[in-house]
Scaffold this motif. Structure first.
Motif, PDB file in Angstrom:
ATOM      1  N   HIS A 178     -15.312  66.044  -0.044  1.00  8.69           N
ATOM      2  CA  HIS A 178     -14.375  64.969  -0.394  1.00  8.69           C
ATOM      3  C   HIS A 178     -14.233  64.056   0.817  1.00  8.69           C
ATOM      4  CE1 HIS A 178      -9.948  63.690  -1.190  1.00  8.69           C
ATOM      5  NE2 HIS A 178     -10.800  62.789  -1.627  1.00  8.69           N
ATOM      6  N   TYR A 179     -14.589  62.781   0.630  1.00  6.20           N
ATOM      7  CA  TYR A 179     -14.441  61.776   1.688  1.00  6.20           C
ATOM      8  C   TYR A 179     -13.271  60.858   1.318  1.00  6.20           C
ATOM      9  CZ  TYR A 179     -19.534  62.610   2.546  1.00  6.20           C
ATOM     10  OH  TYR A 179     -20.768  63.136   2.782  1.00  6.20           O
ATOM     11  N   ARG A 180     -12.365  60.635   2.281  1.00  5.92           N
ATOM     12  CA  ARG A 180     -11.303  59.636   2.087  1.00  5.92           C
ATOM     13  C   ARG A 180     -11.754  58.318   2.717  1.00  5.92           C
ATOM     14  NH1 ARG A 180      -6.885  62.788   0.730  1.00  5.92           N
ATOM     15  NH2 ARG A 180      -7.204  64.962   1.319  1.00  5.92           N
ATOM     16  N   PRO A 205     -25.897  59.731  10.147  1.00  2.00           N
ATOM     17  CA  PRO A 205     -27.275  60.132   9.831  1.00  2.00           C
ATOM     18  C   PRO A 205     -27.700  61.407  10.552  1.00  2.00           C
ATOM     19  CG  PRO A 205     -27.152  57.774  10.083  1.00  2.00           C
ATOM     20  CD  PRO A 205     -25.791  58.309  10.471  1.00  2.00           C
ATOM     21  N   HIS A 206     -28.370  62.264   9.830  1.00  2.00           N
ATOM     22  CA  HIS A 206     -28.779  63.582  10.328  1.00  2.00           C
ATOM     23  C   HIS A 206     -29.949  64.071   9.475  1.00  2.00           C
ATOM     24  CE1 HIS A 206     -26.016  64.197   6.980  1.00  2.00           C
ATOM     25  NE2 HIS A 206     -26.780  65.254   6.684  1.00  2.00           N
ATOM     26  N   TYR A 207     -30.546  65.166   9.902  1.00  2.00           N
ATOM     27  CA  TYR A 207     -31.535  65.871   9.079  1.00  2.00           C
ATOM     28  C   TYR A 207     -30.867  67.115   8.526  1.00  2.00           C
ATOM     29  CZ  TYR A 207     -34.832  62.824  11.485  1.00  2.00           C
ATOM     30  OH  TYR A 207     -35.484  61.724  11.978  1.00  2.00           O
ATOM     31  N   ASP A 208     -31.251  67.517   7.337  1.00  2.00           N
ATOM     32  CA  ASP A 208     -30.658  68.730   6.760  1.00  2.00           C
ATOM     33  C   ASP A 208     -31.404  69.993   7.184  1.00  2.00           C
ATOM     34  OD1 ASP A 208     -28.627  67.367   5.577  1.00  2.00           O
ATOM     35  OD2 ASP A 208     -29.349  67.574   3.523  1.00  2.00           O
ATOM     36  N   TYR A 209     -32.656  69.874   7.627  1.00  2.00           N
ATOM     37  CA  TYR A 209     -33.372  71.072   8.103  1.00  2.00           C
ATOM     38  C   TYR A 209     -32.792  71.510   9.447  1.00  2.00           C
ATOM     39  CZ  TYR A 209     -36.039  67.506  10.690  1.00  2.00           C
ATOM     40  OH  TYR A 209     -36.380  66.443  11.482  1.00  2.00           O
ATOM     41  N   GLY A 264     -22.335  54.969   0.134  1.00  2.00           N
ATOM     42  CA  GLY A 264     -23.713  55.208  -0.321  1.00  2.00           C
ATOM     43  C   GLY A 264     -24.403  56.251   0.550  1.00  2.00           C
ATOM     44  N   THR A 265     -25.457  56.858   0.010  1.00  2.00           N
ATOM     45  CA  THR A 265     -26.281  57.766   0.819  1.00  2.00           C
ATOM     46  C   THR A 265     -27.449  56.945   1.359  1.00  2.00           C
ATOM     47  OG1 THR A 265     -25.628  59.586  -0.613  1.00  2.00           O
ATOM     48  CG2 THR A 265     -27.527  59.956   0.822  1.00  2.00           C
ATOM     49  N   THR A 266     -27.548  56.909   2.689  1.00  2.00           N
ATOM     50  CA  THR A 266     -28.525  56.009   3.323  1.00  2.00           C
ATOM     51  C   THR A 266     -29.706  56.788   3.887  1.00  2.00           C
ATOM     52  OG1 THR A 266     -27.357  56.186   5.415  1.00  2.00           O
ATOM     53  CG2 THR A 266     -26.700  54.381   3.974  1.00  2.00           C
ATOM     54  N   LEU A 310     -34.263  61.392   7.558  1.00  2.00           N
ATOM     55  CA  LEU A 310     -32.984  61.082   8.198  1.00  2.00           C
ATOM     56  C   LEU A 310     -32.115  60.416   7.128  1.00  2.00           C
ATOM     57  CD1 LEU A 310     -31.496  60.951  10.978  1.00  2.00           C
ATOM     58  CD2 LEU A 310     -32.308  58.584  11.129  1.00  2.00           C
ATOM     59  N   HIS A 311     -30.869  60.890   6.988  1.00  2.00           N
ATOM     60  CA  HIS A 311     -30.021  60.343   5.933  1.00  2.00           C
ATOM     61  C   HIS A 311     -28.559  60.508   6.333  1.00  2.00           C
ATOM     62  CE1 HIS A 311     -29.970  64.594   5.252  1.00  2.00           C
ATOM     63  NE2 HIS A 311     -28.857  64.434   4.549  1.00  2.00           N
ATOM     64  N   GLY A 312     -27.700  59.713   5.756  1.00  2.00           N
ATOM     65  CA  GLY A 312     -26.281  59.807   6.087  1.00  2.00           C
ATOM     66  C   GLY A 312     -25.429  59.390   4.901  1.00  2.00           C
ATOM     67  N   ASP A 328     -11.920  57.046  -2.945  1.00  2.00           N
ATOM     68  CA  ASP A 328     -12.377  58.357  -2.485  1.00  2.00           C
ATOM     69  C   ASP A 328     -13.810  58.562  -2.935  1.00  2.00           C
ATOM     70  OD1 ASP A 328      -9.739  58.541  -1.888  1.00  2.00           O
ATOM     71  OD2 ASP A 328      -9.478  60.557  -2.714  1.00  2.00           O
ATOM     72  N   LYS A 329     -14.489  59.488  -2.278  1.00  2.00           N
ATOM     73  CA  LYS A 329     -15.853  59.858  -2.699  1.00  2.00           C
ATOM     74  C   LYS A 329     -15.926  61.376  -2.787  1.00  2.00           C
ATOM     75  CE  LYS A 329     -20.599  59.931  -0.888  1.00  2.00           C
ATOM     76  NZ  LYS A 329     -21.410  59.689   0.323  1.00  2.00           N
ATOM     77  N   TRP A 330     -16.495  61.847  -3.903  1.00  2.00           N
ATOM     78  CA  TRP A 330     -16.706  63.293  -4.085  1.00  2.00           C
ATOM     79  C   TRP A 330     -18.186  63.532  -4.365  1.00  2.00           C
ATOM     80  CZ3 TRP A 330     -12.954  67.222  -4.132  1.00  2.00           C
ATOM     81  CH2 TRP A 330     -11.627  66.803  -4.115  1.00  2.00           C
ATOM     82  N   ALA A 333     -21.286  66.891  -4.680  1.00  2.00           N
ATOM     83  CA  ALA A 333     -21.652  68.317  -4.611  1.00  2.00           C
ATOM     84  C   ALA A 333     -23.094  68.363  -4.111  1.00  2.00           C
ATOM     85  CB  ALA A 333     -21.541  68.970  -5.982  1.00  2.00           C
ATOM     86  N   THR A 334     -23.330  69.191  -3.095  1.00  2.00           N
ATOM     87  CA  THR A 334     -24.661  69.274  -2.489  1.00  2.00           C
ATOM     88  C   THR A 334     -25.265  70.650  -2.725  1.00  2.00           C
ATOM     89  OG1 THR A 334     -23.996  67.734  -0.747  1.00  2.00           O
ATOM     90  CG2 THR A 334     -25.965  69.034  -0.330  1.00  2.00           C
ATOM     91  N   LYS A 335     -26.531  70.667  -3.119  1.00  2.00           N
ATOM     92  CA  LYS A 335     -27.297  71.925  -3.231  1.00  2.00           C
ATOM     93  C   LYS A 335     -28.453  71.845  -2.239  1.00  2.00           C
ATOM     94  CE  LYS A 335     -27.486  75.182  -5.866  1.00  2.00           C
ATOM     95  NZ  LYS A 335     -26.994  76.565  -5.631  1.00  2.00           N
TER      96      LYS A 335
HETATM   97  O1  PD2 Z   1     -22.324  62.519   0.811  1.00  2.00           O
HETATM   98  C1  PD2 Z   1     -23.421  62.064   1.109  1.00  2.00           C
HETATM   99  O2  PD2 Z   1     -23.832  60.989   0.693  1.00  2.00           O
HETATM  100  C2  PD2 Z   1     -24.243  62.873   2.030  1.00  2.00           C
HETATM  101  C3  PD2 Z   1     -24.976  62.236   2.994  1.00  2.00           C
HETATM  102  C4  PD2 Z   1     -25.737  62.995   3.851  1.00  2.00           C
HETATM  103  C5  PD2 Z   1     -24.294  64.244   1.947  1.00  2.00           C
HETATM  104  C6  PD2 Z   1     -25.102  64.926   2.831  1.00  2.00           C
HETATM  105  N1  PD2 Z   1     -25.819  64.320   3.764  1.00  2.00           N
HETATM  106  C7  PD2 Z   1     -25.230  66.378   2.792  1.00  2.00           C
HETATM  107  O3  PD2 Z   1     -24.445  67.001   2.067  1.00  2.00           O
HETATM  108  O4  PD2 Z   1     -26.129  66.913   3.493  1.00  2.00           O
END
Ligand code: PD2
Ligand code: ZN
Length: 302
Positions: free
Chosen positions: A199-201, A208-212, A246-248, A278-280, A288-290, A292-294
């Motif tokens: 949950h983002y307010r 930006p980061h890598y998930d690995y 947005g997801t960048t 690389l994404h953020g 608000d932004k909600w 769910a990440t898998k």
């Molecule tokens: O909420 C997002 O858009 C977002 C962006 C980057 C989520 C994640 N990473 C993540 O859950 O890894």
């Protein structure tokens, strides 16, 4: 499960072309060696595109081409040597507009090869989004990030959201969505981490980061004991912020708009920036932004 062309395969394709092999012969050799046809065609397009771009940068490479071309028989493609690494991948051969995810038909909105990104529409119903938010809300805490320095978790200024993890199969809605994702991405359900809800307010973001997990960090070997590397991410949008969020993907100038029920999938066959993953999460400007990440691992996540 699907396949991803390795750098060795791409090099092999270029060598066959340099040796004068016809594209049909190269394709036939690859499919005989077990490569899926759509993956083989995409690899040929990518390899030759990069090869031609390289020739334009370094004209001297033409000399090498001429020398090598005499060492192989024209038109005789040999077996490609390298094996494909299994990867999560939706079945998009034939470029369908929709894919069957078992209990739901999902729209394909964007299909990008490099980085490997697919944007899905209508993956979750509005009711499922609301149900996930309601089930997650009582358990939210300020989000932590996995610390590859130590193998533990810590608060991080780059991630100013609240979050929680469901256990895999924790309740009926989570189980249903996990089964759908496994079918959609053709990846074993057991290889998935538990679903995370964020949950983002207004003002919150995920820089930006890598998930690995970075293989050079000392905590990574301990993290990898639980299912190996992450190889893919599916971010599902549970609502629509009024503005921002947005997801960048900064490497390719892509921004995916958060739209309820849609999702962005991206995959990384190696823990390396060359995957361009690389994404953020861009700052939420209003509302608000909600999500769910898998996250998907190489092996069973226990
Ligand atoms: O909420 C997002 O858009 C977002 C962006 C980057 C989520 C994640 N990473 C993540 O859950 O890894
Ligand atoms: Zn991420």
């Amino acid at each position: 499960m699907s396949q991803v062309a390795t750098p060795e395969l791409q090099q092999w394709i270029v060598e066959q072309a340099r040796a004068g092999c016809k594209p049909e012969a190269v394709l036939a050799a690859m499919t005989q060696a077990g490569w899926q046809e759509d993956v083989a065609i995409a690899a040929m397009e990518a390899a030759m595109g990069e090869h031609v771009a390289g020739l334009q940068r370094t004209p001297a490479a033409l000399t090498v081409t001429a020398t090598r071309a005499t060492t192989q028989r024209e038109g005789a493609a040999q077996q490609p040597s390298s094996q494909a690494k299994p990867m999560p991948e939706p079945r998009l051969a034939g470029h369908p507009r929709q894919v069957d995810a078992g209990d739901r038909v999902v729209d394909v909105l964007v299909n990008l090869r490099s980085p490997r990104v697919v944007v899905f529409g209508n993956l979750l119903s509005a009711e499922e989004c609301d149900e996930l938010i309601a089930a997650a809300t009582p358990h939210l805490k300020r989000s932590l990030t996995v610390e590859t320095q130590t193998g533990g978790e810590a608060l991080n200024d780059a991630r100013t959201s609240d979050g929680m993890f469901f256990r895999r199969g924790e309740n009926a809605i989570v189980s249903r969505i996990e089964a759908r994702i496994a079918r959609l991405l053709d990846w074993p359900l057991e290889n998935g981490e538990g679903l995370q809800v964020l949950h983002y307010r207004p003002g919150a973001e995920y820089k930006p980061h890598y998930d690995y997990f970075n293989p050079d960090e000392p905590g990574t070997p301990s993290i990898l004991k639980r299912g190996g590397q992450r190889v893919g991410t599916l971010v599902m949008y549970l609502n629509e912020p009024e503005r921002g969020g947005g997801t960048t993907f900064p490497d390719v100038g892509l921004e995916v708009a958060p739209q309820r029920g849609n999702a962005v999938f991206f995959a990384y066959d190696k823990p390396h920036p060359s995957t361009k993953t690389l994404h953020g999460g861009a700052p939420v400007i209003a509302g608000d932004k909600w999500v769910a990440t898998k996250w998907l691992r190489e092996q069973e996540f226990k």
